[in-house]
Design an enzyme around this catalytic site. Structure first.
Site, mmCIF file in Angstrom:
data_model
loop_
_atom_site.group_PDB
_atom_site.id
_atom_site.type_symbol
_atom_site.label_atom_id
_atom_site.label_comp_id
_atom_site.label_asym_id
_atom_site.label_seq_id
_atom_site.Cartn_x
_atom_site.Cartn_y
_atom_site.Cartn_z
ATOM 1 N N GLY A 17 -0.149 2.904 -14.789
ATOM 2 C CA GLY A 17 -0.341 2.798 -13.352
ATOM 3 C C GLY A 17 0.743 3.439 -12.529
ATOM 4 O O GLY A 17 0.890 3.140 -11.343
ATOM 5 N N LYS A 48 -2.065 6.854 -11.091
ATOM 6 C CA LYS A 48 -2.165 7.159 -9.664
ATOM 7 C C LYS A 48 -2.558 8.616 -9.410
ATOM 8 O O LYS A 48 -3.156 8.927 -8.389
ATOM 9 C CB LYS A 48 -0.822 6.861 -8.982
ATOM 10 C CG LYS A 48 -0.448 5.378 -8.952
ATOM 11 C CD LYS A 48 -1.367 4.588 -8.050
ATOM 12 C CE LYS A 48 -0.852 3.179 -7.787
ATOM 13 N NZ LYS A 48 -0.821 2.331 -8.977
ATOM 14 N N ASP A 124 -3.366 -1.829 -3.958
ATOM 15 C CA ASP A 124 -1.913 -1.776 -3.814
ATOM 16 C C ASP A 124 -1.483 -0.506 -3.093
ATOM 17 O O ASP A 124 -2.172 0.517 -3.135
ATOM 18 C CB ASP A 124 -1.231 -1.846 -5.182
ATOM 19 C CG ASP A 124 -1.724 -0.760 -6.138
ATOM 20 O OD1 ASP A 124 -2.934 -0.463 -6.117
ATOM 21 O OD2 ASP A 124 -0.905 -0.211 -6.897
ATOM 22 N N ASP A 125 -0.335 -0.582 -2.443
ATOM 23 C CA ASP A 125 0.315 0.574 -1.811
ATOM 24 C C ASP A 125 -0.609 1.291 -0.828
ATOM 25 O O ASP A 125 -0.771 2.519 -0.872
ATOM 26 C CB ASP A 125 0.814 1.559 -2.877
ATOM 27 C CG ASP A 125 1.795 0.915 -3.851
ATOM 28 O OD1 ASP A 125 2.372 -0.121 -3.496
ATOM 29 O OD2 ASP A 125 1.972 1.443 -4.962
ATOM 30 N N TYR A 169 1.205 -7.820 -3.404
ATOM 31 C CA TYR A 169 1.169 -8.106 -4.834
ATOM 32 C C TYR A 169 2.481 -8.663 -5.371
ATOM 33 O O TYR A 169 2.645 -8.807 -6.583
ATOM 34 C CB TYR A 169 0.774 -6.860 -5.625
ATOM 35 C CG TYR A 169 1.611 -5.621 -5.366
ATOM 36 C CD1 TYR A 169 2.859 -5.455 -5.955
ATOM 37 C CD2 TYR A 169 1.126 -4.600 -4.550
ATOM 38 C CE1 TYR A 169 3.608 -4.311 -5.736
ATOM 39 C CE2 TYR A 169 1.870 -3.451 -4.323
ATOM 40 C CZ TYR A 169 3.111 -3.315 -4.912
ATOM 41 O OH TYR A 169 3.856 -2.180 -4.685
ATOM 42 N N ASN A 263 3.865 -1.836 -16.970
ATOM 43 C CA ASN A 263 3.676 -0.504 -16.376
ATOM 44 C C ASN A 263 4.989 0.238 -16.623
ATOM 45 O O ASN A 263 5.929 0.112 -15.842
ATOM 46 C CB ASN A 263 3.390 -0.637 -14.878
ATOM 47 C CG ASN A 263 3.215 0.713 -14.204
ATOM 48 O OD1 ASN A 263 2.610 1.610 -14.747
ATOM 49 N ND2 ASN A 263 3.766 0.840 -13.000
#
Length: 691
Positions: A17, A48, A124-125, A169, A263
């Site tokens: 990830g 990503k 996320d992000d 998260y 990760n």
């Protein structure tokens, strides 16, 4: 929450990830083999930089891409690894648009046709501001995410494994905190119970993950989380690599979690240690397995030794370095690995040409020494973990700091001169060990691993080389090296780049260095508290209050432990110790066995239910110059031993949330656990230990 997690297997494995070049299909297949061998069971596909995973999530996979994914999912099944396909639509999805939801379903349906049965939605992000259409349709960002997640989950037939990554998260992202986060409460109340939630811990890259923190988030989410662990992730800094063991996660977490996925580093091959040690951790249980005497001496987890897990991982990894048949590998194996000559090898030498043998007085033939376990241990120490250097790296930094601070002794005729030169020689030998490790790594047969490591080991070799020359110069043993900084240095003689220039211009530069104040060698003594110590105890208490307080101390509510530190209450007999160094008193630990009458005297309430299990109050403070936790631990252990000998079965302490140093200290001891106590301010944490 509990019954569901008990009926399903513990998720353990790897999440791809990170930001950066995704792993190749061949590397992922190799990962599955390792996971099966080590007892891990899951792989979460979430790179990503796979455009169709994140940026172009609406686009279906082409025939060629589909063929690769089908082969990958099949390989995972072959090795008994659960393949979870993750998709990240949060960059630009309009939650209220049915066409967007249909596109998401269509994409996941395609992957389901590939043979995938487990899925994940990641938010996320991403930006938390909703578009006007979504604001009109949903009361909050959390409600929008929950609505689409539940719909997709049901569309896929409620698969047994379905993971959801929230935008908040980790605890650091929660407003105002985990227990009061409306976002998390919405997830807990509205997400369907079969959907699991990913969580990184207190921070994005968490130093510690405590049982108490997981209990807190589990209560809000109404389910045990799956930890997405970034402890070995390095995608945020191209100069860092993490080869240390999985640690600072007590095995008591295992029954409280749905699972753990690491990760790790962007580079595939250096992740051997991260994944191997996670597998060792996952096999440990809080109430079973072999008790580790070595780690119990350190006050660590009794079921899992990070150092022992690291040694096991490095021992196995060493065999990978010695594998010869890798693409791009050396033409010949080192002498210690060389097999009998084959026809192919004999063709590389001209017929009739004799093997070269140097003559008298000529240079001997260069022979590559084999890589050793000690080399890999040193490599791990130099590239350990985000919040911690390995033992050898710490020692080298301590020695360099001492040699610089005492450089006056190098050329003077004093009692310290011999010591300085002896320690300089030891430092030089440690530097030489790094150089030799670099040479042996550079000649290791497996070039794939080497190429992933090469930039990092070149960098550390350069840095240590400059430090080595600097020490020689301090001792008058060499002329200034061209590598050392001067008025016109070579660009390879300093760490540069525009990012470095910006950092040096900022006032906070260096305030997060792992070793900005190297601990000096210090001698501490512990002795009983006496009435004459009252003034010094007060001084230490007030100094620490000023350092930690965000508001004036007088505005803060007093605690019973405060009264004990200020002298308003007297510690019970044989329940007081002070810590001294060469400067003077630098810490204290006090106990109070008669808490109830003391509370009445100070007009404070105390919880009877707590006192039944933890009848004794203890308090401890240390000045910042006490950088070594060992003497503090010995002092508290001695105090608790004295309390236990008096017949008490438990002790508790009162801590303010702003006192992160002492909170971390008690948490790392392992024996102190957070306990509820009514009637105290919200910022007070009570921790108790059974004796």
């Amino acid at each position: 929450m509990t019954s569901q997690s008990e009926t399903r297997r513990f998720v353990s494995g790897v999440v791809e990830g990170f930001y950066g070049r995704p792993w190749t299909m061949e590397q992922r297949t190799e990962l599955f083999k390792r996971e099966q061998k080590w007892g891990l069971n899951t792989y979460l596909y979430a790179p990503k930089d796979d455009y169709k995973h994140r940026m172009y999530w609406r686009d279906l996979y082409s025939a060629e891409e589909a063929e690769q994914l089908i082969a990958l999912i099949s390989a995972a099944k072959e090795h008994e690894v659960e393949f979870i396909y993750a998709i990240s639509p949060g960059l630009d999805i309009t939650f209220s648009n049915p066409k967007e939801v249909a596109a998401l379903k269509r994409k996941l349906d395609q992957v389901r046709e590939f043979g995938c049965r487990s899925f994940s939605l990641l938010f996320d992000d991403i930006e938390t501001e909703m578009c006007p259409a979504d604001k009109q349709a949903f009361s909050s960002f959390a409600h929008a995410q929950v609505a689409i997640t539940n719909e997709v989950y049901q569309h896929l037939g409620e698969p047994e494994t379905f993971l959801f990554c929230p935008t908040d998260y980790c605890a650091a992202f929660c407003t105002p905190n985990v227990s009061q986060s409306s976002y998390l409460h919405t997830l807990g109340e509205k997400l369907l119970p079969g959907i699991d939630v990913l969580w990184t811990g207190p921070k994005v890259v968490s130093h510690f993950i405590s049982v108490e923190s997981i209990d807190e988030v589990s209560s809000v989410l109404k389910r045990a989380p799956v930890i997405w662990d970034n402890i070995h992730a390095n995608d945020y800094d191209p100069q860092r690599l993490f080869l240390g063991p999985y640690k600072e996660r007590p095995t008591e977490l295992i029954p409280k979690l749905r699972g753990v996925l690491t990760n790790p580093n962007c580079e595939f091959y250096p992740n051997f240690v991260a994944i191997h040690t996670l597998a060792t951790w996952c096999k440990a249980t809080a109430d079973g397995g072999e008790r580790d005497v070595e780690m119990s001496d350190e006050g660590q987890d009794l079921c899992y030794s990070p150092q022992r897990a690291l040694t096991l991982a490095l021992t196995d990894w060493l065999q990978d370095f010695l594998i010869l048949d890798q693409p791009g590998g050396p033409r010949h194996a080192p002498a210690h690995l060389k097999k009998e000559s084959s026809n192919e090898e004999s063709m590389q030498t001209a017929v009739g040409e004799a093997t070269y043998v140097p003559g008298p007085g000529e240079n001997p033939l260069y022979t590559a020494e084999p890589l050793t376990l000690q080399d890999l241990t040193l490599l791990s120490d130099l590239f350990y973990l985000p919040y911690e250097h390995g033992p050898t790296a710490r020692t080298m930094l301590q020695e360099l700091d001492w040699l610089q601070n005492n450089s006056w002794a190098a050329t003077a005729e004093t009692d310290k001169t011999a010591e300085w030169h002896s320690r300089a020689q030891q430092f030089d030998e440690m530097c030489d060990a790094v150089v030799q490790m670099f040479n042996r790594l550079s000649n290791a047969p497996n070039r794939n691993i080497l190429y992933d490591l090469y930039n990092y080991i070149c960098d550390i070799k350069s840095g240590i080389g400059m430090a080595r020359e600097h020490v020689k110069k301090l001792g008058g043993l060499s002329q200034p090296s061209a590598q050392l900084l001067n008025d016109d240095p070579e660009p390879w003689g300093f760490r540069g780049g525009l990012s470095g220039e910006f950092q040096r211009m900022l006032p906070c530069h260096g305030n997060r260095d792992l070793f900005r104040h190297p601990p000096k060698t210090a001698v501490y003594s512990i002795r009983p508290y006496c009435p004459e110590d009252k003034t010094e105890v007060q001084r230490i208490f007030k100094e620490m209050q000023r350092e930690k307080s965000e508001v004036p101390t007088i505005a803060k509510p007093h605690l019973i432990s405060d009264c004990l530190s200020t002298g308003d209450l007297i510690p019970s007999p044989q329940c007081g110790l002070v810590l001294e160094d060469e400067v003077g008193m630098c810490g204290f630990a006090l106990g109070l066995t008669n808490v109830k009458p003391a509370a009445a005297k100070m007009k404070m309430k105390v919880c009877d239910s707590v006192l039944r299990d933890f009848p004794v109050l203890v308090t401890m403070q240390l000045l910042p110059r006490v950088t070594d936790p060992a003497p503090a631990k010995r002092m508290l252990t001695s105090l608790l031993s004295s309390i236990r000998s008096c017949g008490s079965q438990g002790a508790y302490c009162e801590l303010r949330e702003c006192d992160r140093r002492m909170l971390d200290f008690y948490a790392k001891l392992g024996s102190f656990k957070t306990i509820p106590m009514a009637g105290l301010p919200d910022d007070i944490i009570v921790m108790g230990s059974r004796l």
